[in-house]
Scaffold this motif. Structure first.
Motif, short mmCIF file in Angstrom:
data_model
loop_
_atom_site.label_atom_id
_atom_site.label_comp_id
_atom_site.label_asym_id
_atom_site.label_seq_id
_atom_site.Cartn_x
_atom_site.Cartn_y
_atom_site.Cartn_z
N GLY A 114 0.84 -1.19 0.00
CA GLY A 114 0.00 0.00 0.00
C GLY A 114 0.88 1.23 0.00
O GLY A 114 2.00 1.21 0.52
N SER A 115 0.41 2.32 -0.58
CA SER A 115 1.22 3.53 -0.63
C SER A 115 0.33 4.75 -0.79
O SER A 115 -0.81 4.66 -1.27
CB SER A 115 2.24 3.47 -1.78
OG SER A 115 1.58 3.32 -3.02
N TYR A 174 -2.85 6.97 6.91
CA TYR A 174 -4.25 6.55 6.82
C TYR A 174 -4.55 6.05 5.40
O TYR A 174 -5.10 4.96 5.20
CB TYR A 174 -5.15 7.72 7.18
CG TYR A 174 -6.64 7.42 7.15
CD1 TYR A 174 -7.32 7.16 8.33
CD2 TYR A 174 -7.36 7.43 5.96
CE1 TYR A 174 -8.69 6.89 8.32
CE2 TYR A 174 -8.72 7.16 5.94
CZ TYR A 174 -9.38 6.90 7.13
OH TYR A 174 -10.74 6.63 7.10
N LEU A 175 -4.20 6.87 4.39
CA LEU A 175 -4.48 6.48 3.01
C LEU A 175 -3.71 5.24 2.59
O LEU A 175 -4.24 4.36 1.89
CB LEU A 175 -4.14 7.65 2.08
CG LEU A 175 -5.02 8.90 2.19
CD1 LEU A 175 -4.46 10.02 1.31
CD2 LEU A 175 -6.46 8.58 1.79
N ALA A 176 -2.45 5.14 3.02
CA ALA A 176 -1.64 3.98 2.65
C ALA A 176 -2.21 2.69 3.25
O ALA A 176 -2.26 1.65 2.57
CB ALA A 176 -0.19 4.18 3.09
N VAL A 190 4.29 7.64 1.96
CA VAL A 190 4.22 6.52 2.89
C VAL A 190 4.09 5.22 2.10
O VAL A 190 3.28 5.12 1.18
CB VAL A 190 3.04 6.66 3.87
CG1 VAL A 190 2.88 5.40 4.72
CG2 VAL A 190 3.24 7.87 4.77
N SER A 191 4.90 4.25 2.47
CA SER A 191 4.87 2.93 1.86
C SER A 191 4.60 1.89 2.94
O SER A 191 5.18 1.97 4.03
CB SER A 191 6.20 2.62 1.16
OG SER A 191 6.28 1.26 0.79
N VAL A 192 3.73 0.93 2.65
CA VAL A 192 3.43 -0.16 3.58
C VAL A 192 3.84 -1.48 2.93
O VAL A 192 3.42 -1.79 1.81
CB VAL A 192 1.92 -0.21 3.93
CG1 VAL A 192 1.64 -1.37 4.90
CG2 VAL A 192 1.46 1.10 4.53
N LYS A 193 4.71 -2.22 3.62
CA LYS A 193 5.12 -3.54 3.15
C LYS A 193 4.83 -4.57 4.23
O LYS A 193 4.85 -4.26 5.42
CB LYS A 193 6.61 -3.54 2.80
CG LYS A 193 6.96 -2.66 1.60
CD LYS A 193 8.41 -2.80 1.20
CE LYS A 193 8.73 -1.94 -0.03
NZ LYS A 193 10.14 -2.08 -0.45
N ILE A 227 5.72 0.25 8.03
CA ILE A 227 5.27 1.53 7.48
C ILE A 227 6.46 2.47 7.40
O ILE A 227 7.03 2.86 8.42
CB ILE A 227 4.16 2.13 8.35
CG1 ILE A 227 2.99 1.15 8.46
CG2 ILE A 227 3.68 3.46 7.78
CD1 ILE A 227 1.91 1.57 9.45
N ASP A 228 6.84 2.83 6.19
CA ASP A 228 7.97 3.74 5.96
C ASP A 228 7.44 5.10 5.51
O ASP A 228 6.74 5.19 4.49
CB ASP A 228 8.91 3.18 4.89
CG ASP A 228 9.59 1.90 5.34
OD1 ASP A 228 10.13 1.89 6.45
OD2 ASP A 228 9.56 0.91 4.58
#
Length: 297
Positions: free
Chosen positions: A46-47, A152-154, A60-63, A132-133
């Motif tokens: 997610g980003s 929130y959006l990511a 924001v990047s979610v891995k 979360i980066d």
């Protein structure tokens, strides 16, 4: 922009009077114009990217990673592992500075305490862990609200691969197996519905509020921060204000005392206006989950 003493005095008088006049003509609860893009990083689950009218920008990047869920040896209950981790990088500021560490602590603590962790559980022994980066490319005022909205959006657009192996793996040494078809990937909200944890997913957000006299203003600008007497950071989750509600100082002038009734007033304002904020963020996500971009405030 650094204000002169005369400009500070004029702005202070404008913000502290009963009828507040903000320099950019915003209402007390109104945020600066904001543009956002979601799901634009192909290597992430997610980003999101948020840009404000003053040039502030955050990505924001979610891995995700599969981790083991430890079981308590002394009891039959399962100990909940920490399934959220946060890293914040601000261009031009050392990663080990107190400024960055404080931002990371506030966001990490909020997410660890207010997140549907059971939705991330895969099997009896394994679960997803989200990393979360947050990268702040530029910012003028205190960036916690900017980071919070981008996160929130990511998280709302995060997709996790679908599990196809058995969920009951206590008796067998089996690693989770996932579907190769990304079209089968599920959002956190879909996982919550599948596991009957709720019908909607709204990550927690942090609201920055400036105090000047007996007045409160949402999302203070860099000019407003120079005359604020104090500040409050309010946590909002699942349609209501939650703990912690924290005191902070946005300027180098330090803390000044304020009437405790302003805390109750800030909670009341957030309960009144924050549902509109999350609704605006959700509207962006629902418009187009693949590379949507548009103004939401």
């Amino acid at each position: 922009m650094i204000l002169s003493p005369a400009e500070k005095d004029y702005l202070y008088q404008s913000l502290s009077q009963p009828q507040i006049v903000r320099p950019d003509a915003r209402a007390v609860h109104q945020y600066r114009p904001l543009e956002a893009t979601t799901s634009f990083l192909p290597g992430s689950n997610g980003s999101a990217r948020i840009r404000l009218s003053d040039g502030s920008e955050c990505i924001v990047s979610v891995k995700s990673k599969v981790v083991t869920s430890a079981k308590s040896a002394s009891t039959s209950t399962t100990a909940r592992p920490q399934l959220i981790d946060v890293d914040i990088d601000i261009v031009g500021i050392r990663d080990d500075s107190n400024y960055v560490a404080n931002l990371r602590y506030q966001l990490l603590n909020l997410l660890q305490q207010n997140f549907p962790h059971e939705a991330l559980r895969l099997t009896s022994r394994y679960a997803f862990k989200l990393f979360i980066d947050c990268i702040i490319i530029s910012h003028s005022p205190y960036p916690l609200g900017l980071i919070s909205f981008a996160t929130y959006l990511a998280l709302k657009t995060t997709k996790l691969p679908a599990l196809i192996s058995d969920v009951n793996d206590e008796e067998v040494a089996e690693l989770p197996t996932f579907s190769d078809d990304w079209d089968n990937a599920q959002s956190v909200e879909e996982l919550m519905r599948e596991k009957q944890l709720g019908s909607s997913f709204q990550p927690p957000i942090l609201i920055t509020i400036g105090i000047i006299g007996d007045n409160l203003i949402f999302d203070p600008s860099i000019e407003e921060e120079q005359v604020l007497e104090n500040g409050i950071i309010v946590s909002f989750y699942n349609g209501k204000v939650i703990t912690p509600v924290m005191n902070t100082s946005f300027s180098s002038g330090g803390f000044k005392g304020f009437n405790k009734s302003l805390i109750l007033k800030s909670v009341s304002l957030c309960n009144k206006y924050c549902p509109s904020i999350t609704k605006a963020l959700d509207t962006l996500v629902n418009q187009d989950g693949e590379g949507a971009e548009g103004s939401i405030f």
